[in-house]
Scaffold this active site. Structure first.
Site, PDB file in Angstrom:
ATOM      1  CG  ASP A  30      42.450  32.097 -67.069  1.00  0.00           C
ATOM      2  OD1 ASP A  30      42.502  32.710 -65.980  1.00  0.00           O
ATOM      3  OD2 ASP A  30      43.010  32.499 -68.096  1.00  0.00           O
ATOM      4  CG  HIS A  84      32.846  33.945 -41.713  1.00  0.00           C
ATOM      5  ND1 HIS A  84      33.254  35.087 -42.322  1.00  0.00           N
ATOM      6  CD2 HIS A  84      32.308  33.196 -42.686  1.00  0.00           C
ATOM      7  CE1 HIS A  84      32.970  35.036 -43.602  1.00  0.00           C
ATOM      8  NE2 HIS A  84      32.388  33.900 -43.852  1.00  0.00           N
ATOM      9  CE  LYS A 128      36.069  37.398 -51.153  1.00  0.00           C
ATOM     10  NZ  LYS A 128      35.957  36.411 -50.066  1.00  0.00           N
TER      11      LYS A 128
HETATM   12  C1  MEV Z   1      32.944  36.619 -47.739  1.00  0.00           C
HETATM   13  O1  MEV Z   1      33.986  35.931 -48.364  1.00  0.00           O
HETATM   14  C2  MEV Z   1      31.808  36.854 -48.708  1.00  0.00           C
HETATM   15  C3  MEV Z   1      30.673  37.728 -48.194  1.00  0.00           C
HETATM   16  O2  MEV Z   1      31.182  38.967 -47.705  1.00  0.00           O
HETATM   17  C4  MEV Z   1      29.733  37.953 -49.341  1.00  0.00           C
HETATM   18  C5  MEV Z   1      28.632  38.937 -49.045  1.00  0.00           C
HETATM   19  O3  MEV Z   1      28.813  39.855 -48.227  1.00  0.00           O
HETATM   20  O4  MEV Z   1      27.578  38.816 -49.715  1.00  0.00           O
HETATM   21  C6  MEV Z   1      29.984  37.074 -47.030  1.00  0.00           C
END
Ligand code: MEV
Length: 451
Positions: free
Chosen positions: A302, A399, A286
């Site tokens: 896309d 974050h 992700k």
């Molecule tokens: C957050 O959007 C993405 C992460 O969780 C990816 C990861 O854990 O490697 C920070």
């Protein structure tokens, strides 16, 4: 809303209403507070009607435009060439993490990328009952007939160096009696090629029953063939790109307080965990898609196709695993990913969306192959940034800085309040409650807000 309410609110011919009428219908049937809704929807219309029309016509039943932030990550050195990367994403800290990773690798040789292959896949799924050997024997002739039948569709693409590369027969009769597939491979040059591929496939689908019917070697039953569907596959394992970074372990320097060799080993362990455990692999990948999707969106490509393909690729050996890999060997640190990407730099939204056009301009109007490499480098950078943070300071530090900014904006903090809050929360946990309490302290009174 109960079922009866839903029934009362059903409407036919909604798509035929004007934009204004659609909003009015929503106001009288779904929303309360008409004035606020009209103001909100119309605020985001483009002031230039011609430009707004472009957006209205991209999709259907459009009421307004949904804004997302468009940012850039500078300092990407890819194969010796500097790039500023356009990124469209709602998640705070993604662009900053990309930019930070790009800067880190800028001083260590940058990203090396390479396109391994660019083949796309399309399928015609059909049922045929007969002696499989006979169908296989017919394939060379059938292939020539099908290629000839699509000459008009492929002429232009062939001029650009692409076209149909091959058509193979795939036998699924072990799984389901009579089930076969024509699996065609295509080269679509700088376009993603979805329309081109699907047009060829639909022509195959029309002609296939004819050609089978005309085959005199087949029995009466074998002259029957039923086509179920014709569609490209978004799984393009042979449209593959590789990106990597590499340096001496010592050149990593002290990373967030960790000596280079400790950081390198911990980083490689984190990647191995994602290789082993699907739960971690999903989050790890992700993080890669945070970077990839942002560029894919900014260039009008896309992102659903890219995501679907990437995840299938991650599970290609039977278990979902990490898309990236790391190695610490003989004093060298290496980090890389191989990734299937089907992108276009001509056609589709790339030419219609004014900002997609600008994104491509920002990237130097790349070919599809060049764009594949940029996207892969950003995916790797993003992954590096996330795993680096996770194995050193933790993810919340970065974050929370962004989260604090969002909360301050929600509480309409002015510049002085925001500065004081940033200083105060450097070593404290950020939450809506704690920021509210801090601001109330500054303002000397409690306040109401939208949150
Ligand atoms: C957050 O959007 C993405 C992460 O969780 C990816 C990861 O854990 O490697 C920070």
């Amino acid at each position: 809303m109960n079922i009866k309410d839903l029934k009362n609110k059903a409407i036919s011919g909604f798509s035929k209403l004007t934009k204004q009428e659609k909003i009015e219908w929503l106001i009288s049937n779904v929303f309360e507070n008409p004035k606020e809704i009209i103001r909100e929807f119309t605020t985001y219309w483009h002031s230039d009607e011609t430009k707004q029309k472009v957006f209205d016509e991209i999709s259907e039943n459009t009421l307004t435009n949904f804004y997302l932030p468009y940012g850039v990550a500078p300092n990407f050195l890819i194969n010796g060439k500097m790039h500023v990367i356009p990124m469209v994403i709602e998640e705070s800290s993604v662009v900053a993490a990309s930019a930070k990773a790009a800067k880190f690798w800028l001083d260590r040789g940058g990203f090396k990328t390479q396109v391994i292959s660019t083949k796309k896949i399309g399928q015609v799924h059909f049922y045929w009952h007969g002696e499989g050997e006979k169908l296989r024997a017919f394939m060379p002739e059938l292939k020539q007939k099908l290629i000839h039948a699509t000459k008009d569709i492929t002429a232009n693409m062939e001029k650009r160096g692409g076209g149909i590369l091959d058509i193979e027969l795939v036998d699924f009769t072990d799984a389901e009696p009579g089930l076969y597939q024509l699996m065609a491979t295509f080269e679509t040059c700088d376009s993603m090629g979805a329309n081109f591929i699907n047009s060829c496939l639909e022509e195959f689908g029309k002609q296939l029953p004819e050609f089978i019917n005309q085959n005199q070697e087949f029995s009466a039953e074998e002259q029957e063939c039923k086509v179920v569907m014709c569609i490209l596959s978004n799984f393009t394992p042979e449209s593959l790109v590789r990106a990597e970074v590499e340096c001496d372990v010592q050149d990593l320097g002290v990373v967030e307080g960790l000596p280079a060799e400790v950081f390198a080993e911990k980083f490689a362990q984190a990647v191995r965990i994602a290789e082993i455990d699907p739960y971690r692999a999903t989050t790890h990948n992700k993080g890669i898609f945070n970077g990839i999707d942002a560029v894919i969106l900014a260039t009008g490509n896309d992102f659903r196709a890219i995501e679907a393909c990437g995840h299938t690729y991650a599970a290609r050996n039977g278990q979902y695993t990490s898309l990236s890999h790391a190695e610490v060997k003989d004093g060298r640190f290496r980090f890389w990913l191989e990734f299937p990407l089907s992108v276009g730099t001509v056609g589709g939204l790339t030419k219609i969306h004014p900002l997609a056009k600008r994104s491509l301009e920002l990237l130097g109007n790349p070919s599809a192959k060049e764009l594949m490499q940029v996207v892969a480098a950003v995916g790797l950078a993003q992954n590096f940034g996330a795993v680096k943070a996770l194995t050193t300071s933790g993810i919340q530090k970065g974050h929370m800085k962004m989260h604090l900014n969002n909360i301050l904006a929600n509480f309409e903090a002015n510049a002085q309040e925001a500065e004081k809050a940033r200083e105060y929360f450097l070593d404290k946990v950020v939450s809506f409650a704690s920021v509210r309490e801090f601001l109330e302290g500054l303002r000397g009174k409690s306040f109401t807000s939208k949150v």
